[in-house]
Design a protein around this motif. Sequence first.
Motif, PDB file in Angstrom:
ATOM      1  N   ALA A 146      56.399 -13.875 -14.927  1.00  0.00           N
ATOM      2  CA  ALA A 146      56.700 -14.641 -13.706  1.00  0.00           C
ATOM      3  C   ALA A 146      57.941 -15.499 -13.903  1.00  0.00           C
ATOM      4  CB  ALA A 146      55.501 -15.518 -13.332  1.00  0.00           C
ATOM      5  N   GLY A 147      58.038 -16.152 -15.047  1.00  0.00           N
ATOM      6  CA  GLY A 147      59.183 -17.035 -15.302  1.00  0.00           C
ATOM      7  C   GLY A 147      60.489 -16.275 -15.336  1.00  0.00           C
ATOM      8  N   PHE A 148      60.479 -15.104 -15.970  1.00  0.00           N
ATOM      9  CA  PHE A 148      61.724 -14.354 -16.102  1.00  0.00           C
ATOM     10  C   PHE A 148      62.111 -13.679 -14.784  1.00  0.00           C
ATOM     11  CE2 PHE A 148      64.222 -10.558 -17.451  1.00  0.00           C
ATOM     12  CZ  PHE A 148      65.355 -11.257 -17.861  1.00  0.00           C
ATOM     13  N   GLY A 174      62.246 -12.327 -24.263  1.00  0.00           N
ATOM     14  CA  GLY A 174      63.386 -11.662 -24.882  1.00  0.00           C
ATOM     15  C   GLY A 174      63.352 -10.160 -24.700  1.00  0.00           C
ATOM     16  N   GLN A 175      62.167  -9.580 -24.856  1.00  0.00           N
ATOM     17  CA  GLN A 175      62.046  -8.127 -24.717  1.00  0.00           C
ATOM     18  C   GLN A 175      62.215  -7.673 -23.264  1.00  0.00           C
ATOM     19  OE1 GLN A 175      58.942  -6.259 -27.513  1.00  0.00           O
ATOM     20  NE2 GLN A 175      58.359  -8.412 -27.521  1.00  0.00           N
ATOM     21  N   LEU A 176      61.727  -8.476 -22.320  1.00  0.00           N
ATOM     22  CA  LEU A 176      61.918  -8.146 -20.897  1.00  0.00           C
ATOM     23  C   LEU A 176      63.404  -8.189 -20.553  1.00  0.00           C
ATOM     24  CD1 LEU A 176      59.023 -10.233 -19.240  1.00  0.00           C
ATOM     25  CD2 LEU A 176      59.033  -7.782 -19.741  1.00  0.00           C
ATOM     26  N   ALA A 177      64.097  -9.203 -21.101  1.00  0.00           N
ATOM     27  CA  ALA A 177      65.537  -9.346 -20.829  1.00  0.00           C
ATOM     28  C   ALA A 177      66.325  -8.168 -21.409  1.00  0.00           C
ATOM     29  CB  ALA A 177      66.042 -10.673 -21.391  1.00  0.00           C
ATOM     30  N   MET A 180      66.123  -5.147 -19.337  1.00  0.00           N
ATOM     31  CA  MET A 180      66.950  -5.245 -18.123  1.00  0.00           C
ATOM     32  C   MET A 180      68.426  -5.033 -18.420  1.00  0.00           C
ATOM     33  SD  MET A 180      66.103  -7.827 -15.168  1.00  0.00           S
ATOM     34  CE  MET A 180      67.221  -6.884 -14.165  1.00  0.00           C
ATOM     35  N   GLY A 181      68.763  -4.899 -19.698  1.00  0.00           N
ATOM     36  CA  GLY A 181      70.170  -4.725 -20.051  1.00  0.00           C
ATOM     37  C   GLY A 181      70.924  -6.026 -20.170  1.00  0.00           C
ATOM     38  N   CYS A 182      70.225  -7.098 -20.538  1.00  0.00           N
ATOM     39  CA  CYS A 182      70.876  -8.398 -20.743  1.00  0.00           C
ATOM     40  C   CYS A 182      71.242  -8.575 -22.221  1.00  0.00           C
ATOM     41  CB  CYS A 182      69.930  -9.530 -20.338  1.00  0.00           C
ATOM     42  SG  CYS A 182      69.516  -9.542 -18.578  1.00  0.00           S
ATOM     43  N   LYS A 200      62.263  -7.223 -35.111  1.00  0.00           N
ATOM     44  CA  LYS A 200      61.053  -6.730 -34.436  1.00  0.00           C
ATOM     45  C   LYS A 200      61.202  -6.741 -32.905  1.00  0.00           C
ATOM     46  CE  LYS A 200      56.361  -6.123 -34.738  1.00  0.00           C
ATOM     47  NZ  LYS A 200      55.637  -5.202 -35.592  1.00  0.00           N
ATOM     48  N   PHE A 201      61.791  -7.824 -32.383  1.00  0.00           N
ATOM     49  CA  PHE A 201      61.831  -7.988 -30.924  1.00  0.00           C
ATOM     50  C   PHE A 201      63.159  -7.551 -30.306  1.00  0.00           C
ATOM     51  CE2 PHE A 201      58.823 -11.596 -32.109  1.00  0.00           C
ATOM     52  CZ  PHE A 201      57.703 -10.807 -31.949  1.00  0.00           C
TER      53      PHE A 201
END
Length: 346
Positions: A146-148, A174-177, A180-182, A200-201
């Motif tokens: 939700a935050g990201f 970090g992994q969600l970002a 997304m290609g960030c 790892k991440f």
Amino acid sequence: MTTTATNKQVTLKDYVSGFPKESDFDFTTTTVELKVPEGSNSVLVKNLYLSCDPYMRTRMSKPKPSTALAQAYNPGQPISGYGVSRVIESGHPDYQKGDLLWGIVGWEEYSVITPTPQVHFKIQHTDVPLSYYTGLLGMPGMTAYAGFYEVCSPKKGETVYVSAASGAVGQLVGQLAKMMGCYVVGSAGSKEKVDLLKTKFGFDDAFNYKEEPDLSAALKRCFPKGIDIYFENVGGKMLDAVLLNMNPHGRIAVCGMISQYNLENQEGVHNLSNIIYKRIRIQGFAVFDYYDKYSKFLEFVLPCIKEGKITYVEDVADGLEKGPEALVGLFHGKNVGKQVVVVARE
């Protein structure tokens, strides 16, 4: 048939000021009826896993009107938090014996709860570790999601900074970002955690904030072109440094401020004029405002776990009696990954 069982509990002795200590908690044993009152819609659960979360520190302080998101603990009573539990007996139409759920329970072997939507969730997917429902698939995972996505409004190619990045929420943000290609950088408080972020991440870069004499210079080094999104878990001097390095129209999602929770007088924030000059949007958020998106979150994250696109690290303390030590350790950065207390494996 036995109708009662012993029930070990972790209770708070008195309200806490400053850093909590193990001696602030008691470990007591009482008894519990192994049945629910006739005609009630309550549920008796056996607790399997308990979650240690930074917000719990705010519940240990004397209640202050209107400032806390969650109610203060009552001294002498078991503390409570998120956990994973199995139903032993149910008077509730939606829960049967043997069902699994995650949500708010007492820090004890058995709890009697009245399941409430947005507070308790039935576990439907058991082909992943059950302990994940204290973290990746529970409140911290939902917080990251939700935050990201909802608060940060990320776009491909943006620069993202995550503080307390190896913790329960940060490791997922970090992994969600990255997905997304960030471009993603995280900070943490030990070499081990920094290595974890990079290896790892999959963070692009990471630094140990304890080894940086000048946080703003560290951020400038990692983000020569500035920061578009900051996922805030720390507050204090870290926020000061970030404001100097944000890009115009940057977004800051304020999830937590762990550097402030144990201070009697919270630190002031400097460099606030940057919010005007750079048109920065700063937004605080609470996960329970987004629980209506939980099923959508599961649809997204479960395949990612199974395909190995998302990885998760837990720091496991075995036994309820280890609970106070594990919880207190959060505020000294002792945990590596999501801190979980195992009450019973099944």
